[in-house]
Design a protein around this motif. Structure first.
Motif, PDB file in Angstrom:
ATOM      1  N   ALA A  17       0.834  -1.210   0.000  1.00 29.41           N
ATOM      2  CA  ALA A  17       0.000   0.000   0.000  1.00 29.41           C
ATOM      3  C   ALA A  17       0.871   1.263   0.000  1.00 29.41           C
ATOM      4  CB  ALA A  17      -0.936  -0.001   1.206  1.00 29.41           C
ATOM      5  N   ALA A  18       2.006   1.216   0.691  1.00 29.54           N
ATOM      6  CA  ALA A  18       2.920   2.363   0.699  1.00 29.54           C
ATOM      7  C   ALA A  18       3.492   2.596  -0.702  1.00 29.54           C
ATOM      8  CB  ALA A  18       4.040   2.149   1.714  1.00 29.54           C
ATOM      9  N   LEU A  19       3.882   1.522  -1.377  1.00 28.70           N
ATOM     10  CA  LEU A  19       4.361   1.651  -2.755  1.00 28.70           C
ATOM     11  C   LEU A  19       3.247   2.155  -3.674  1.00 28.70           C
ATOM     12  CD1 LEU A  19       6.508  -1.576  -3.135  1.00 28.70           C
ATOM     13  CD2 LEU A  19       7.332   0.779  -3.169  1.00 28.70           C
ATOM     14  N   ASP A  20       2.059   1.636  -3.460  1.00 22.25           N
ATOM     15  CA  ASP A  20       0.915   2.057  -4.245  1.00 22.25           C
ATOM     16  C   ASP A  20       0.650   3.548  -4.040  1.00 22.25           C
ATOM     17  OD1 ASP A  20      -1.466   2.278  -5.658  1.00 22.25           O
ATOM     18  OD2 ASP A  20      -2.626   1.053  -4.272  1.00 22.25           O
ATOM     19  N   ALA A  21       0.709   3.999  -2.804  1.00 20.19           N
ATOM     20  CA  ALA A  21       0.475   5.415  -2.508  1.00 20.19           C
ATOM     21  C   ALA A  21       1.571   6.283  -3.119  1.00 20.19           C
ATOM     22  CB  ALA A  21       0.412   5.627  -0.998  1.00 20.19           C
ATOM     23  N   ARG A  22       2.790   5.839  -3.017  1.00 23.19           N
ATOM     24  CA  ARG A  22       3.919   6.622  -3.530  1.00 23.19           C
ATOM     25  C   ARG A  22       3.842   6.817  -5.039  1.00 23.19           C
ATOM     26  NH1 ARG A  22       6.955   9.018  -6.090  1.00 23.19           N
ATOM     27  NH2 ARG A  22       9.204   9.273  -5.895  1.00 23.19           N
ATOM     28  N   PHE A  23       3.497   5.735  -5.753  1.00 18.58           N
ATOM     29  CA  PHE A  23       3.490   5.794  -7.210  1.00 18.58           C
ATOM     30  C   PHE A  23       2.086   5.869  -7.811  1.00 18.58           C
ATOM     31  CE2 PHE A  23       7.533   3.759  -6.079  1.00 18.58           C
ATOM     32  CZ  PHE A  23       8.395   4.649  -6.690  1.00 18.58           C
ATOM     33  N   ARG A  24       1.065   5.922  -6.961  1.00 16.73           N
ATOM     34  CA  ARG A  24      -0.335   6.022  -7.389  1.00 16.73           C
ATOM     35  C   ARG A  24      -0.648   4.978  -8.469  1.00 16.73           C
ATOM     36  NH1 ARG A  24      -2.384   9.694  -4.947  1.00 16.73           N
ATOM     37  NH2 ARG A  24      -3.864  11.092  -5.891  1.00 16.73           N
ATOM     38  N   LEU A  25      -0.522   3.724  -8.098  1.00 19.07           N
ATOM     39  CA  LEU A  25      -0.663   2.636  -9.058  1.00 19.07           C
ATOM     40  C   LEU A  25      -2.074   2.047  -9.118  1.00 19.07           C
ATOM     41  CD1 LEU A  25       2.693   0.893  -8.190  1.00 19.07           C
ATOM     42  CD2 LEU A  25       2.164   2.111 -10.306  1.00 19.07           C
ATOM     43  N   ALA A  26      -2.669   1.751  -7.995  1.00 18.85           N
ATOM     44  CA  ALA A  26      -3.971   1.075  -8.008  1.00 18.85           C
ATOM     45  C   ALA A  26      -4.962   1.815  -7.107  1.00 18.85           C
ATOM     46  CB  ALA A  26      -3.814  -0.384  -7.577  1.00 18.85           C
ATOM     47  N   MET A  27      -4.903   1.569  -5.818  1.00 16.75           N
ATOM     48  CA  MET A  27      -5.876   2.141  -4.884  1.00 16.75           C
ATOM     49  C   MET A  27      -5.843   3.665  -4.898  1.00 16.75           C
ATOM     50  SD  MET A  27      -8.307   1.391  -2.746  1.00 16.75           S
ATOM     51  CE  MET A  27      -8.108  -0.273  -2.151  1.00 16.75           C
ATOM     52  N   TRP A  28      -4.673   4.243  -5.007  1.00 16.11           N
ATOM     53  CA  TRP A  28      -4.579   5.699  -4.979  1.00 16.11           C
ATOM     54  C   TRP A  28      -4.852   6.315  -6.345  1.00 16.11           C
ATOM     55  CZ3 TRP A  28      -2.913   3.038  -0.954  1.00 16.11           C
ATOM     56  CH2 TRP A  28      -3.048   3.610   0.297  1.00 16.11           C
ATOM     57  N   ALA A  29      -4.856   5.516  -7.386  1.00 12.72           N
ATOM     58  CA  ALA A  29      -5.185   6.005  -8.715  1.00 12.72           C
ATOM     59  C   ALA A  29      -6.687   5.875  -8.993  1.00 12.72           C
ATOM     60  CB  ALA A  29      -4.395   5.256  -9.780  1.00 12.72           C
ATOM     61  N   ALA A  30      -7.269   4.769  -8.573  1.00  9.65           N
ATOM     62  CA  ALA A  30      -8.700   4.508  -8.808  1.00  9.65           C
ATOM     63  C   ALA A  30      -9.235   3.669  -7.643  1.00  9.65           C
ATOM     64  CB  ALA A  30      -8.889   3.783 -10.130  1.00  9.65           C
ATOM     65  N   PRO A  31      -9.570   4.316  -6.527  1.00 13.00           N
ATOM     66  CA  PRO A  31      -9.964   3.564  -5.330  1.00 13.00           C
ATOM     67  C   PRO A  31     -11.183   2.663  -5.512  1.00 13.00           C
ATOM     68  CG  PRO A  31      -9.995   5.947  -4.911  1.00 13.00           C
ATOM     69  CD  PRO A  31      -9.561   5.741  -6.314  1.00 13.00           C
ATOM     70  N   ALA A  32     -12.211   3.146  -6.172  1.00 10.73           N
ATOM     71  CA  ALA A  32     -13.425   2.333  -6.319  1.00 10.73           C
ATOM     72  C   ALA A  32     -13.156   1.105  -7.195  1.00 10.73           C
ATOM     73  CB  ALA A  32     -14.551   3.169  -6.914  1.00 10.73           C
ATOM     74  N   VAL A  93       1.216  -4.807  -9.164  1.00 10.96           N
ATOM     75  CA  VAL A  93       2.268  -5.239 -10.092  1.00 10.96           C
ATOM     76  C   VAL A  93       1.840  -4.994 -11.536  1.00 10.96           C
ATOM     77  CG1 VAL A  93       3.503  -7.271 -10.970  1.00 10.96           C
ATOM     78  CG2 VAL A  93       3.317  -6.880  -8.511  1.00 10.96           C
ATOM     79  N   TRP A  94       0.588  -5.286 -11.859  1.00 15.32           N
ATOM     80  CA  TRP A  94       0.085  -5.053 -13.207  1.00 15.32           C
ATOM     81  C   TRP A  94       0.160  -3.571 -13.568  1.00 15.32           C
ATOM     82  CZ3 TRP A  94      -4.445  -2.472 -14.838  1.00 15.32           C
ATOM     83  CH2 TRP A  94      -4.743  -2.623 -16.195  1.00 15.32           C
ATOM     84  N   ALA A  95      -0.275  -2.700 -12.644  1.00 17.16           N
ATOM     85  CA  ALA A  95      -0.232  -1.255 -12.905  1.00 17.16           C
ATOM     86  C   ALA A  95       1.205  -0.764 -13.052  1.00 17.16           C
ATOM     87  CB  ALA A  95      -0.939  -0.499 -11.779  1.00 17.16           C
ATOM     88  N   ALA A  96       2.112  -1.291 -12.237  1.00 17.03           N
ATOM     89  CA  ALA A  96       3.515  -0.901 -12.341  1.00 17.03           C
ATOM     90  C   ALA A  96       4.108  -1.370 -13.666  1.00 17.03           C
ATOM     91  CB  ALA A  96       4.312  -1.467 -11.171  1.00 17.03           C
ATOM     92  N   ALA A  97       3.781  -2.575 -14.067  1.00 19.70           N
ATOM     93  CA  ALA A  97       4.293  -3.102 -15.331  1.00 19.70           C
ATOM     94  C   ALA A  97       3.766  -2.290 -16.510  1.00 19.70           C
ATOM     95  CB  ALA A  97       3.911  -4.573 -15.493  1.00 19.70           C
ATOM     96  N   ARG A  98       2.511  -1.907 -16.467  1.00 21.97           N
ATOM     97  CA  ARG A  98       1.949  -1.077 -17.545  1.00 21.97           C
ATOM     98  C   ARG A  98       2.663   0.258 -17.652  1.00 21.97           C
ATOM     99  NH1 ARG A  98      -4.222  -0.312 -18.413  1.00 21.97           N
ATOM    100  NH2 ARG A  98      -3.211   1.025 -19.935  1.00 21.97           N
ATOM    101  N   ARG A  99       3.066   0.772 -16.498  1.00 21.60           N
ATOM    102  CA  ARG A  99       3.733   2.069 -16.497  1.00 21.60           C
ATOM    103  C   ARG A  99       5.171   1.955 -17.010  1.00 21.60           C
ATOM    104  NH1 ARG A  99       3.116   5.635 -11.276  1.00 21.60           N
ATOM    105  NH2 ARG A  99       0.971   5.462 -11.990  1.00 21.60           N
ATOM    106  N   VAL A 100       5.849   0.875 -16.699  1.00 23.39           N
ATOM    107  CA  VAL A 100       7.273   0.734 -17.002  1.00 23.39           C
ATOM    108  C   VAL A 100       7.520   0.135 -18.386  1.00 23.39           C
ATOM    109  CG1 VAL A 100       9.383  -0.460 -16.290  1.00 23.39           C
ATOM    110  CG2 VAL A 100       7.903   0.548 -14.573  1.00 23.39           C
ATOM    111  N   LEU A 101       6.750  -0.868 -18.748  1.00 19.10           N
ATOM    112  CA  LEU A 101       6.978  -1.572 -20.014  1.00 19.10           C
ATOM    113  C   LEU A 101       6.353  -0.818 -21.181  1.00 19.10           C
ATOM    114  CD1 LEU A 101       6.296  -5.216 -18.826  1.00 19.10           C
ATOM    115  CD2 LEU A 101       8.499  -4.097 -19.120  1.00 19.10           C
ATOM    116  N   PRO A 102       6.946  -0.936 -22.363  1.00 20.75           N
ATOM    117  CA  PRO A 102       6.331  -0.295 -23.529  1.00 20.75           C
ATOM    118  C   PRO A 102       4.965  -0.918 -23.810  1.00 20.75           C
ATOM    119  CG  PRO A 102       8.253  -1.586 -24.175  1.00 20.75           C
ATOM    120  CD  PRO A 102       8.170  -1.631 -22.673  1.00 20.75           C
ATOM    121  N   SER A 103       4.077  -0.132 -24.365  1.00 17.56           N
ATOM    122  CA  SER A 103       2.701  -0.600 -24.568  1.00 17.56           C
ATOM    123  C   SER A 103       2.590  -1.630 -25.680  1.00 17.56           C
ATOM    124  CB  SER A 103       1.773   0.575 -24.858  1.00 17.56           C
ATOM    125  OG  SER A 103       2.101   1.144 -26.110  1.00 17.56           O
ATOM    126  N   GLY A 104       3.521  -1.618 -26.617  1.00 18.17           N
ATOM    127  CA  GLY A 104       3.453  -2.572 -27.707  1.00 18.17           C
ATOM    128  C   GLY A 104       2.535  -2.117 -28.833  1.00 18.17           C
TER     129      GLY A 104
END
Length: 109
Positions: A17-32, A93-104
């Protein structure tokens, strides 16, 4: 030592959750959306566990790190917490991977 497994799950969840909050990946990006996805995933895996328990595939082992409280026959209290953690970390992890990896995707011109 009872409860150590639940404590480990909760501390791990707090770290994610701390990593999520720091990088706004899941809960902090779209809580619902995140809460709904984690809820649906957790219910799915609880049903999966119930079927596995009913068919004799899954059996609860005894260990000194469990609280010893069952929410259902052969299902320890820690199981729903673990399954929710599993779904949450999967989303992060999915949100982080989407952010880091090229979209293809290739641009059409």
């Amino acid at each position: 030592m009872g409860g150590l497994y639940l404590l480990a799950i909760l501390l791990s969840g707090a770290g994610i959750a701390a990593l999520d909050a720091r990088f706004r990946l899941a809960m902090w990006a779209a809580p619902a959306r995140t809460a709904i996805a984690v809820g649906i995933g957790t219910v799915f895996f609880l049903i999966w566990d119930a079927v596995g328990i009913a068919t004799g595939v899954f059996v609860k082992g005894d260990g000194p790190f469990l609280l010893g409280i069952d929410v259902a026959p052969q299902m320890p209290l820690e199981e729903p917490f673990f399954l929710a953690f599993l779904c949450y970390i999967g989303l992060v992890v999915w949100a982080a991977a989407r952010r880091v990896l090229p979209s293809g995707r290739t641009e059409q011109r």
